[in-house]
Design an enzyme around this catalytic site. Structure first.
Site, short mmCIF file in Angstrom:
data_model
loop_
_atom_site.label_atom_id
_atom_site.label_comp_id
_atom_site.label_asym_id
_atom_site.label_seq_id
_atom_site.Cartn_x
_atom_site.Cartn_y
_atom_site.Cartn_z
CG ASP A 11 -9.18 -1.76 -6.84
OD1 ASP A 11 -10.20 -2.41 -7.16
OD2 ASP A 11 -8.75 -1.59 -5.69
CD GLN B 179 -15.46 -4.01 -2.08
OE1 GLN B 179 -15.42 -4.41 -3.40
NE2 GLN B 179 -16.83 -4.03 -1.45
CE LYS C 269 -10.36 -4.84 -4.86
NZ LYS C 269 -10.19 -3.27 -4.15
CE LYS D 179 -4.18 -1.64 0.13
NZ LYS D 179 -5.21 -1.32 -1.20
CD GLU E 150 -4.88 -2.06 -7.35
OE1 GLU E 150 -4.36 -3.15 -7.63
OE2 GLU E 150 -5.74 -2.20 -6.45
CG ASP F 256 -4.01 -0.45 -4.46
OD1 ASP F 256 -4.30 0.73 -4.89
OD2 ASP F 256 -4.81 -1.06 -3.91
C1 MUC Z 1 -7.41 -2.43 -2.44
O1 MUC Z 1 -7.18 -2.98 -3.71
O2 MUC Z 1 -7.68 -1.36 -2.80
C2 MUC Z 1 -8.83 -1.28 0.18
C3 MUC Z 1 -9.98 -0.75 -0.09
C4 MUC Z 1 -10.72 -1.66 -0.81
O3 MUC Z 1 -11.83 -1.44 -1.21
O4 MUC Z 1 -9.96 -2.79 -1.13
C5 MUC Z 1 -8.76 -2.69 -0.43
C6 MUC Z 1 -7.90 -3.19 -1.33
MG MG Z 2 -6.92 -1.16 -4.76
#
Ligand code: MUC
Ligand code: MG
Length: 367
Positions: A242, A294, A266, A162, A217, A191
């Site tokens: 995403d 998610q 997702k 992250k 991402e 991400d």
């Molecule tokens: C992601 O890939 O962003 C964080 C917020 C969400 O909705 O999913 C996670 C992971």
């Molecule tokens: Mg993401």
């Protein structure tokens, strides 16, 4: 066989280790267990994880939209009439996790009725996926220790880091620390959850050019239309959309507009039916996908791996299937296990979701 009832049960399970990222943080899994009942006694089960800061859904809104808007519109339909179900659900915009849980519960019923695993009905490509683990915000040393623990305990060798903090240099230092500690054979990608500007994203990517990242991402907002295109044009790795690409139409807009070159799928957001549409769209366009998470619990993760393993293109890259490891408990009678960096689908009819009644009684919030 007709749909005769839908239950939306809110439950809460604390995280042992909260996940922190640019658009929020999660300390408690405040999810909704969705059960669709039929007049032939079959029950389909799925889980809806709300992400309030991303899509505006909350645990309360998911319960309300299912009970007050969706259930009255689909009671009396059969689980085979999925197009009719979606036509009715899609009269209401938004509410992706609520719609997805209903969709996946219907597939669970179809699998049970046919006596076949849902993963097989969806595509049956393989029975497992390699797992990618998310490393949330923390001091660099803690992020490195977390990744090493996950690698050594579960054999996971793909990590999504992250990023999106300010200054961006903190994240660059974290990625560098992870690469140095984990070595060259680990897959690393990042991400940003829209946390950086396009210009900071470009500088960060340049400063990390030697780290061998596999994807980047959602580093900056897709609504920064021209600067995001400018960023994506110069990215030397596929740029994943995403939360800016939550369905087939948005995926088309982001890809054709040059604001993304890969897509996160997702199941918590597009169920099985919508995820298949997105996946096939991406296959047709020749665009890579990554199976995202998610921040699902074990039920949602079982759904995600059933989908990912079902499809050749979805299982090319490791899937994000390990967020449940950070929860203190879950609802399944038989917990999921990740071994040698791999998660298997559940064999048997439907999705193989068996809920422990004592755990549900302990964690549900509506009694
Ligand atoms: C992601 O890939 O962003 C964080 C917020 C969400 O909705 O999913 C996670 C992971
Ligand atoms: Mg993401």
């Amino acid at each position: 066989m007709k749909i005769v009832g839908i239950e939306a049960i809110p439950f809460a399970i604390p995280y042992a280790k909260p996940l922190r990222f640019a658009s929020g943080e999660v300390h408690i899994a405040e999810h909704v267990l969705v059960r669709v009942h039929t007049d032939e006694g079959l029950t389909g089960t799925a889980e809806a994880p709300p992400r309030p800061y991303t899509y505006g859904e909350t645990q309360e809104s998911i319960v309300a939209v299912i009970e007050k808007i969706f259930a009255p519109q689909i009671l009396g339909l059969t689980p085979l009439e999925r197009e009719a179900v979606h036509e009715r659900l899609d009269r209401t915009v938004g509410n992706p996790a609520a719609k997805s849980a209903v969709d996946m519960a219907l597939w669970d019923i179809l699998g049970q009725a046919a006596g076949m695993p849902v993963s097989g009905l969806l595509g049956g490509y393989t029975d497992r996926m390699r797992v990618s683990h998310m490393v949330g915000f923390a001091p660099v040393g803690d992020m490195v220790a977390d990744a090493i623990r996950i690698r050594d305990t579960y054999g996971i060798t793909t990590f999504k880091v992250k990023v999106g903090r300010k200054p961006y240099t903190d994240d660059v230092a974290a990625c560098r620390g992870l690469r140095e500690a984990l070595g060259p054979d680990i897959d690393l990608y990042i991400d940003g959850n829209r946390g950086w500007s396009a210009s900071d994203s470009a500088r960060a990517l340049r400063e990390m050019a030697d780290l061998g990242l596999t994807f980047a991402e959602e580093l900056c907002p897709a609504d920064d239309v021209l600067s995001r295109r400018w960023l994506v044009r110069q990215s030397t790795v596929p740029f994943i959309a995403d939360e800016s690409a939550t369905g087939a139409a948005e995926v088309t807009r982001e890809l054709l507009g040059g604001s993304a070159t890969a897509i996160s799928i997702k199941t918590a957001r597009t169920g099985f039916t919508g995820s298949q549409r997105v996946l096939h769209l991406c296959e047709g366009l020749g665009v890579e996908t990554v199976l995202g998470n998610q921040i699902d619990g074990q039920i949602g993760t079982l759904c995600a791996v059933a989908f990912g393993a079902a499809h050749r293109s979805a299982s090319l890259h490791a899937g994000e299937l390990s967020n449940f490891l950070d929860m203190t408990d879950d609802l399944l009678t038989e917990p999921l296990t990740i071994e040698s960096g791999t998660l298997h689908i559940r064999e048997g009819a439907g999705l193989g979701i068996d809920i422990d009644p004592d755990k549900l009684a302990r964690y549900r919030l509506d009694t």
